[in-house]
Design an enzyme around this catalytic site. Structure first.
Site, mmCIF file in Angstrom:
data_model
loop_
_atom_site.group_PDB
_atom_site.id
_atom_site.type_symbol
_atom_site.label_atom_id
_atom_site.label_comp_id
_atom_site.label_asym_id
_atom_site.label_seq_id
_atom_site.Cartn_x
_atom_site.Cartn_y
_atom_site.Cartn_z
ATOM 1 N N LEU A 1 33.861 42.429 55.576
ATOM 2 C CA LEU A 1 34.431 42.047 54.288
ATOM 3 C C LEU A 1 33.673 42.819 53.213
ATOM 4 O O LEU A 1 32.456 42.958 53.291
ATOM 5 C CB LEU A 1 34.305 40.541 54.033
ATOM 6 C CG LEU A 1 35.188 39.589 54.849
ATOM 7 C CD1 LEU A 1 34.898 38.149 54.464
ATOM 8 C CD2 LEU A 1 36.669 39.899 54.664
ATOM 9 N N ASP A 2 34.399 43.300 52.211
ATOM 10 C CA ASP A 2 33.753 44.020 51.119
ATOM 11 C C ASP A 2 32.730 43.143 50.406
ATOM 12 O O ASP A 2 32.830 41.910 50.412
ATOM 13 C CB ASP A 2 34.795 44.474 50.091
ATOM 14 C CG ASP A 2 35.666 45.605 50.604
ATOM 15 O OD1 ASP A 2 35.306 46.208 51.632
ATOM 16 O OD2 ASP A 2 36.702 45.880 49.973
ATOM 17 N N PHE A 3 31.793 43.789 49.761
ATOM 18 C CA PHE A 3 30.778 43.116 48.953
ATOM 19 C C PHE A 3 31.404 42.113 47.981
ATOM 20 O O PHE A 3 30.914 40.987 47.811
ATOM 21 C CB PHE A 3 29.994 44.192 48.184
ATOM 22 C CG PHE A 3 29.081 43.670 47.116
ATOM 23 C CD1 PHE A 3 27.877 43.062 47.442
ATOM 24 C CD2 PHE A 3 29.413 43.804 45.771
ATOM 25 C CE1 PHE A 3 27.021 42.583 46.450
ATOM 26 C CE2 PHE A 3 28.561 43.330 44.780
ATOM 27 C CZ PHE A 3 27.371 42.725 45.115
ATOM 28 N N THR B 1 34.413 40.669 48.139
ATOM 29 C CA THR B 1 35.405 39.778 48.739
ATOM 30 C C THR B 1 34.742 38.558 49.347
ATOM 31 O O THR B 1 33.717 38.669 50.007
ATOM 32 C CB THR B 1 36.208 40.521 49.829
ATOM 33 O OG1 THR B 1 36.773 41.708 49.276
ATOM 34 C CG2 THR B 1 37.326 39.648 50.391
#
Length: 310
Positions: free
Chosen positions: A69-71, A73
């Site tokens: 998961l993105d930073f 998100t």
């Protein structure tokens, strides 16, 4: 439920736990892991503090993250607790049998209630943008790969007075920043996405993208987890829904039912292919047996003829 407070080592919310997996509700603006000494707040560090006995010393970070998961998100993040469990989950992701659904608030009102975003995505090699991805045809776009995202409109409303749409996003592929790039490509960037708004959308306290739903078809029992909905007026009063088209629960239920039906059809097709393959194998074997029997009869007849002649 998510809060507007920054992450800390103590704010780890566990959604699911078994002998093989933990699913956590990742906080917004926290990295999953990091090799940088100054990165003190990571999901890996949170897990080490909460579950020190479960850390695996044979791995670099102590825990095996099944996906990313993105930073920026938040939401459902699956962690495998042993090598075998990680392998089982990895195969599901590799075979694209995992179902993921994300909640997002996007800028503007999306006119089409449902749509498929189909834009190939590649690495942006332009100066000052090498940390970004871009759609095919963009200047500096390198090695674009096909990717698709399904979008379903849930609600229309306002965020801090500006028109926004609450949507459910289902990535059918898994490219870096896929949902953010796709939403930006159709002219509806995600609220609070500083990177893909060229630094303009910096007022919201976070990027409004949340991994709401995760289904991994493990055997014998699938892993099914929901990470709730952080985009509610009670959580963030700046979000003011005005018109609802469909409920989140019904939309996710329909999505899962569709995926289950697709998986059922695929398994039926696999069984049919296996049955036909077995029939061909048996047919070939029977044919060889028949040919061998005919050859044996011919040789026997020749021997009898020779014997009678003697």
């Amino acid at each position: 439920m998510m809060t507007t407070e920054p992450a800390s080592l103590e704010t780890l919310r566990v959604l699911y736990q078994s002998d093989d997996y933990i699913v956590v509700d990742k906080h917004w603006d926290i990295r999953i892991d990091s090799k940088m000494w100054y990165e003190k707040h990571t999901v890996q560090a949170q897990l080490r503090q909460r579950f020190p006995q479960l850390a695996d010393p044979s791995t670099y970070y102590g825990f095996r993250f099944c996906h990313q998961l993105d930073f920026s998100t938040s939401g459902a993040l699956c962690v495998a607790l042993n090598k075998a469990a990680a392998g089982r989950a990895y195969r599901c992701f590799k075979d694209r049998t995992v179902t993921k659904a994300y909640l997002a608030l996007v800028r503007g009102w999306v006119e089409e209630e449902t749509l498929t975003m189909d834009f190939a995505i590649g690495k942006n090699t332009s100066e000052g943008k090498t940390h970004m991805m871009c759609i095919e045809g963009t200047e500096g776009c390198e090695n674009p790969k096909s990717c698709q995202t399904e979008l379903t409109v849930l609600e229309y409303g306002l965020y801090d007075g500006d028109p926004v749409t609450k949507v459910l996003l289902q990535p059918l592929t898994g490219r870096t920043h896929q949902l953010r790039v796709h939403c930006s490509a159709i002219g509806h960037p995600i609220v609070g996405d500083f990177t893909y708004s060229s630094g303009a959308d910096d007022a919201p306290y976070r990027m409004m993208l949340h991994a709401h739903f995760l289904h991994i078809p493990l055997e014998p029992l699938p892993l099914l987890v929901s990470a709730g909905d952080p985009f509610l007026p009670i959580e963030d009063p700046k979000w003011l829904p005005q018109r609802s088209l469909r409920t989140l629960e019904a939309t996710v239920e329909a999505l899962l039912a569709q995926r289950v039906e697709e998986d059922r059809k695929l398994k039926e097709e696999e069984r049919e292919r296996a049955r036909k393959k077995e029939e061909r194998r048996k047919g070939s074997k029977d044919q060889r047996t028949e040919e061998e029997s005919e050859e044996q009869r011919r040789q026997c007849q020749e021997w009898l003829s020779e014997w009678a002649g003697d």
